[in-house]
Design a protein around this motif. Sequence first.
Motif, PDB file in Angstrom:
ATOM      1  N   GLY A 137       0.813  -1.208   0.000  1.00 29.41           N
ATOM      2  CA  GLY A 137       0.000   0.000   0.000  1.00 29.41           C
ATOM      3  C   GLY A 137       0.844   1.255   0.000  1.00 29.41           C
ATOM      4  O   GLY A 137       2.057   1.205  -0.193  1.00 29.41           O
ATOM      5  N   ILE A 138       0.193   2.363   0.231  1.00 32.16           N
ATOM      6  CA  ILE A 138       0.844   3.664   0.226  1.00 32.16           C
ATOM      7  C   ILE A 138       0.949   4.169   1.656  1.00 32.16           C
ATOM      8  O   ILE A 138      -0.021   4.143   2.415  1.00 32.16           O
ATOM      9  N   ILE A 139       2.133   4.634   2.000  1.00 25.54           N
ATOM     10  CA  ILE A 139       2.391   5.174   3.335  1.00 25.54           C
ATOM     11  C   ILE A 139       1.737   6.548   3.476  1.00 25.54           C
ATOM     12  O   ILE A 139       1.816   7.376   2.565  1.00 25.54           O
ATOM     13  N   MET A 160      -2.000   6.004  11.228  1.00 23.72           N
ATOM     14  CA  MET A 160      -1.268   5.622  10.012  1.00 23.72           C
ATOM     15  C   MET A 160      -2.023   4.565   9.208  1.00 23.72           C
ATOM     16  O   MET A 160      -2.050   4.618   7.977  1.00 23.72           O
ATOM     17  N   GLN A 161      -2.647   3.611   9.887  1.00 27.47           N
ATOM     18  CA  GLN A 161      -3.419   2.590   9.176  1.00 27.47           C
ATOM     19  C   GLN A 161      -4.634   3.217   8.499  1.00 27.47           C
ATOM     20  O   GLN A 161      -4.950   2.895   7.359  1.00 27.47           O
ATOM     21  N   TRP A 162      -5.304   4.092   9.191  1.00 29.09           N
ATOM     22  CA  TRP A 162      -6.480   4.761   8.638  1.00 29.09           C
ATOM     23  C   TRP A 162      -6.087   5.607   7.436  1.00 29.09           C
ATOM     24  O   TRP A 162      -6.680   5.510   6.358  1.00 29.09           O
ATOM     25  N   MET A 163      -5.078   6.459   7.608  1.00 27.32           N
ATOM     26  CA  MET A 163      -4.650   7.351   6.532  1.00 27.32           C
ATOM     27  C   MET A 163      -4.069   6.569   5.354  1.00 27.32           C
ATOM     28  O   MET A 163      -4.331   6.891   4.188  1.00 27.32           O
ATOM     29  N   GLY A 164      -3.278   5.530   5.647  1.00 23.80           N
ATOM     30  CA  GLY A 164      -2.711   4.707   4.584  1.00 23.80           C
ATOM     31  C   GLY A 164      -3.788   3.965   3.801  1.00 23.80           C
ATOM     32  O   GLY A 164      -3.711   3.824   2.577  1.00 23.80           O
ATOM     33  N   GLY A 165      -4.811   3.501   4.506  1.00 20.81           N
ATOM     34  CA  GLY A 165      -5.923   2.821   3.830  1.00 20.81           C
ATOM     35  C   GLY A 165      -6.671   3.744   2.892  1.00 20.81           C
ATOM     36  O   GLY A 165      -6.996   3.375   1.755  1.00 20.81           O
ATOM     37  N   ASP A 168       5.628  10.010   3.121  1.00 23.71           N
ATOM     38  CA  ASP A 168       4.215   9.934   2.769  1.00 23.71           C
ATOM     39  C   ASP A 168       4.070   9.879   1.258  1.00 23.71           C
ATOM     40  O   ASP A 168       4.725  10.631   0.534  1.00 23.71           O
ATOM     41  N   GLY A 169       3.217   8.985   0.776  1.00 19.28           N
ATOM     42  CA  GLY A 169       2.980   8.843  -0.655  1.00 19.28           C
ATOM     43  C   GLY A 169       3.787   7.738  -1.299  1.00 19.28           C
ATOM     44  O   GLY A 169       3.507   7.346  -2.431  1.00 19.28           O
ATOM     45  N   ASP A 170       4.794   7.207  -0.590  1.00 15.43           N
ATOM     46  CA  ASP A 170       5.592   6.117  -1.150  1.00 15.43           C
ATOM     47  C   ASP A 170       4.807   4.811  -1.103  1.00 15.43           C
ATOM     48  O   ASP A 170       4.082   4.536  -0.151  1.00 15.43           O
ATOM     49  N   TYR A 171       4.996   3.994  -2.144  1.00 16.12           N
ATOM     50  CA  TYR A 171       4.389   2.663  -2.186  1.00 16.12           C
ATOM     51  C   TYR A 171       5.311   1.698  -1.449  1.00 16.12           C
ATOM     52  O   TYR A 171       6.527   1.728  -1.639  1.00 16.12           O
TER      53      TYR A 171
END
Length: 110
Positions: A34-36, A92-97, A61-64
Amino acid sequence: MLVNDVGGQGDVTCMATIPNDMEVEAHFFAKEDGIIAGIALAETIFNEVDPSLKVECSQKDGDYVHKGLKFGKVHGQAHKIVRAERVVLNFMQWMGGITTQTKVFMHQQA
């Protein structure tokens, strides 16, 4: 958010089993591809708990990232890290999702 999560006193199990002055290094691992997202917020939360906690990230942030990748670490007193880690992980899990799903939707529309 921090007060609601740990009651302002810290993690009871941590306080009962880990010496108060124990220094540790905790690592951030991607649970899935996913995306960080949320690194800056994580740094802010750790800093709010204890400005002496040292956060380092190899990604931004934004890196795969791929499942299992170690992309960061935090060093400092174990009690302080535990106090912040659940809130950090939740955000982080919420935002990354959200970020990962947004990218999926964008590719479907292209």
